[in-house]
Design an enzyme around this catalytic site. Structure first.
Site, PDB file in Angstrom:
ATOM      1  N   ASN A  37       0.839  -1.212   0.000  1.00  0.00           N
ATOM      2  CA  ASN A  37       0.000   0.000   0.000  1.00  0.00           C
ATOM      3  C   ASN A  37       0.870   1.256   0.000  1.00  0.00           C
ATOM      4  O   ASN A  37       0.387   2.348   0.297  1.00  0.00           O
ATOM      5  CB  ASN A  37      -0.890   0.026   1.240  1.00  0.00           C
ATOM      6  N   HIS A 125     -14.104  -2.449   5.421  1.00  0.00           N
ATOM      7  CA  HIS A 125     -12.946  -3.069   6.078  1.00  0.00           C
ATOM      8  C   HIS A 125     -13.293  -3.601   7.471  1.00  0.00           C
ATOM      9  O   HIS A 125     -14.180  -3.076   8.149  1.00  0.00           O
ATOM     10  CB  HIS A 125     -11.840  -2.000   6.193  1.00  0.00           C
ATOM     11  N   GLU A 167     -16.031   3.051   2.701  1.00  0.00           N
ATOM     12  CA  GLU A 167     -14.682   3.394   2.250  1.00  0.00           C
ATOM     13  C   GLU A 167     -14.826   4.297   1.026  1.00  0.00           C
ATOM     14  O   GLU A 167     -15.809   4.192   0.276  1.00  0.00           O
ATOM     15  CB  GLU A 167     -13.902   2.130   1.869  1.00  0.00           C
ATOM     16  N   SER A 171     -10.573  -1.164  -0.546  1.00  0.00           N
ATOM     17  CA  SER A 171      -9.210  -1.687  -0.461  1.00  0.00           C
ATOM     18  C   SER A 171      -9.010  -2.996  -1.192  1.00  0.00           C
ATOM     19  O   SER A 171      -7.904  -3.295  -1.621  1.00  0.00           O
ATOM     20  CB  SER A 171      -8.826  -1.866   1.000  1.00  0.00           C
ATOM     21  N   ASP A 196     -13.988   6.478   5.074  1.00  0.00           N
ATOM     22  CA  ASP A 196     -12.626   6.027   5.310  1.00  0.00           C
ATOM     23  C   ASP A 196     -11.852   6.189   3.998  1.00  0.00           C
ATOM     24  O   ASP A 196     -12.092   5.460   3.035  1.00  0.00           O
ATOM     25  CB  ASP A 196     -12.664   4.563   5.763  1.00  0.00           C
ATOM     26  N   HIS A 199      -7.312   4.322   1.345  1.00  0.00           N
ATOM     27  CA  HIS A 199      -6.599   3.978   0.109  1.00  0.00           C
ATOM     28  C   HIS A 199      -6.694   5.067  -0.962  1.00  0.00           C
ATOM     29  O   HIS A 199      -6.212   4.885  -2.072  1.00  0.00           O
ATOM     30  CB  HIS A 199      -7.109   2.641  -0.432  1.00  0.00           C
ATOM     31  N   LYS A 228      -0.348   3.987   4.549  1.00  0.00           N
ATOM     32  CA  LYS A 228      -0.478   3.605   3.142  1.00  0.00           C
ATOM     33  C   LYS A 228       0.285   4.628   2.287  1.00  0.00           C
ATOM     34  O   LYS A 228       1.494   4.572   2.257  1.00  0.00           O
ATOM     35  CB  LYS A 228      -1.955   3.432   2.822  1.00  0.00           C
TER      36      LYS A 228
HETATM   37  C1  LIG Z   1     -10.092   0.772   4.454  1.00  0.00           C
HETATM   38  C2  LIG Z   1      -9.114   0.547   5.553  1.00  0.00           C
HETATM   39  N1  LIG Z   1      -9.294   1.174   6.721  1.00  0.00           N
HETATM   40  C3  LIG Z   1      -8.444   1.008   7.755  1.00  0.00           C
HETATM   41  C4  LIG Z   1      -7.352   0.178   7.632  1.00  0.00           C
HETATM   42  C5  LIG Z   1      -6.452  -0.021   8.799  1.00  0.00           C
HETATM   43  O1  LIG Z   1      -5.402   0.852   8.735  1.00  0.00           O
HETATM   44  P1  LIG Z   1      -4.058   0.543   9.531  1.00  0.00           P
HETATM   45  O2  LIG Z   1      -3.284  -0.403   8.674  1.00  0.00           O
HETATM   46  O3  LIG Z   1      -3.434   1.868   9.714  1.00  0.00           O
HETATM   47  O4  LIG Z   1      -4.472  -0.093  10.833  1.00  0.00           O
HETATM   48  C6  LIG Z   1      -7.095  -0.454   6.415  1.00  0.00           C
HETATM   49  C7  LIG Z   1      -5.859  -1.243   6.197  1.00  0.00           C
HETATM   50  O5  LIG Z   1      -5.659  -2.325   6.425  1.00  0.00           O
HETATM   51  C8  LIG Z   1      -8.009  -0.300   5.363  1.00  0.00           C
HETATM   52  O6  LIG Z   1      -7.834  -0.952   4.218  1.00  0.00           O
END
Ligand SMILES: Cc1ncc(COP(=O)(O)O)c(C=O)c1O
Length: 378
Positions: A37, A125, A167, A171, A196, A199, A228
């Site tokens: 990422n 996610h 999101e 992702s 969120d 990505h 990321k």
């Molecule tokens: C959409 C989404 N939100 C949150 C996260 C979590 O982020 P982090 O890796 O900083 O815990 C991820 C990653 O794995 C993700 O893909």
């Protein structure tokens, strides 16, 4: 006796279903990475500053906060990072969390309460799913990227507080919801929109400000990560000053957790400024993603479908976990790392290779990767 001995059986059961995931063996440095990422290509840079680097007064290289921010762990570099992130995104305020997982778990459980309704996209996610569960609110899961289903779920609810969470750029699927429609639907139903941008941030939108900015809408709560495109670790929530103060008081993953390292907060402030200005990296990323996607389509990967939507995440859905693992291993034999993504990360029957482009990929890298795909498929 070993009270954990039942785990042998449970692990064997995972293995027999093709779902066992093991920490990787130290990998050969010659593997070409097509599953990280690190979209702008920053992560491999050293985290120590170059010799002679002088932090500006609000930044520090202290390694540890030493306590929760509410106790003794607050450092000026936290504020600097938060102010930088907020002004990058045009928000009033931001609050750092130790990870995106902690941000989503903390935000949803701090905002939504039993009796509320959260409308959540089916492919959100795991950290969003867990945050919804922790909140105790009623969760209505709606089909993926289906704005009319969101509308119907809100219309059917009489809860006094209603939330929509999605999101910005999915992702595992590389597609995106219709954010202007979601904003309009939320406004019509007096619901709050939580987006969120994990990505999308740094990659899409003016100065990398994400897909809400591209769509010209403002979510009530924006979650972003530093792990990321910024190539670091940690995360943040951006929104109003009132939201920040509420999370400061009520987001348990923030309140009851050591403040992030001031050195990391400093790095986040610096990287956010860099990402905002790094149009050349965004251009390199977009062209690498287009070349890779087109090459895969020409190869007939996934029957020549569009492979998701567009952008830097290219999902090749192959079905069974065994098929995904087999392809991943064959690619590895040909010098390319693309991890197999299996349940519970994606729904059963949709195991896939999640292929990602990053700004550091050269045309020669991509040609090499496409040759590896040709060999792995053949
Ligand atoms: C959409 C989404 N939100 C949150 C996260 C979590 O982020 P982090 O890796 O900083 O815990 C991820 C990653 O794995 C993700 O893909």
């Amino acid at each position: 006796v070993d009270p954990l001995r039942h785990l042998d059986e449970d692990l064997a059961a995972l293995g027999s279903r093709g779902l066992l995931r093991e920490p990787p063996a130290p990998s050969s440095p010659r593997l070409l990475d097509l599953c990280s990422n690190d979209y702008l290509g920053y992560a491999a840079e050293p985290c120590l500053p170059p010799a002679g680097w002088q932090p500006w007064p609000s930044l520090s290289l202290r390694s540890g906060a030493g306590a929760s921010r509410l106790v003794a762990g607050h450092d000026p570099s936290h504020e600097e990072a938060e102010t930088t992130l907020a002004s990058w995104l045009g928000a009033e305020a931001a609050l750092l969390f130790s990870s995106g997982y902690a941000a989503n778990a903390g935000v949803l459980s701090a905002l939504a309460r039993p009796g509320d309704v959260i409308v959540s996209d089916a492919l959100n996610h795991a950290s969003i799913i867990d945050g919804c569960r922790l909140s105790g609110a009623t969760v209505r899961v709606v089909p993926h990227c289906d704005a009319s289903a969101v509308d119907a779920a809100l219309a059917a609810s009489t809860a006094s507080h209603r939330w929509v969470v999605t999101e910005a750029y999915f992702s595992m699927d590389g597609d995106n919801p219709d954010l202007p429609s979601l904003r309009a639907i939320c406004d019509r139903h007096d619901a709050a929109l939580i987006v969120d941008e994990a990505h999308a941030l740094g990659v899409f939108g003016p100065r990398g400000t994400g897909l809400c900015a591209t769509a010209g809408i403002r979510p009530d709560v924006l979650v972003g990560t530093a792990g990321k495109a910024l190539g670091l670790q940690g995360a943040f929530v951006a929104g109003s000053r009132r939201l920040r103060l509420w999370l400061w008081n009520r987001a348990r993953s923030f309140v009851f957790s050591t403040g992030i390292s001031p050195a990391l907060a400093s790095a986040i402030a610096i990287r956010a400024r860099r990402a905002a200005a790094d149009e050349p990296a965004r251009v390199r990323l977009a062209s690498a993603a287009a070349r890779l996607r087109e090459g895969l389509i020409v190869l007939g990967v996934a029957g020549g479908t569009a492979l998701g939507g567009q952008g830097h995440i290219i999902p090749w859905v192959v079905g069974t976990p065994e098929r995904a693992v087999q392809l991943s291993m064959r690619l590895r034999e040909h010098g390319v790392r693309v991890q197999a993504i299996r349940p519970p990360t994606v729904p059963a029957g949709t195991s896939r290779l999640r292929i990602t482009a990053t700004a550091g990929l050269t045309d020669a890298d991509i040609d090499r990767a496409l040759q590896a795909f040709r060999a792995a498929i053949g």
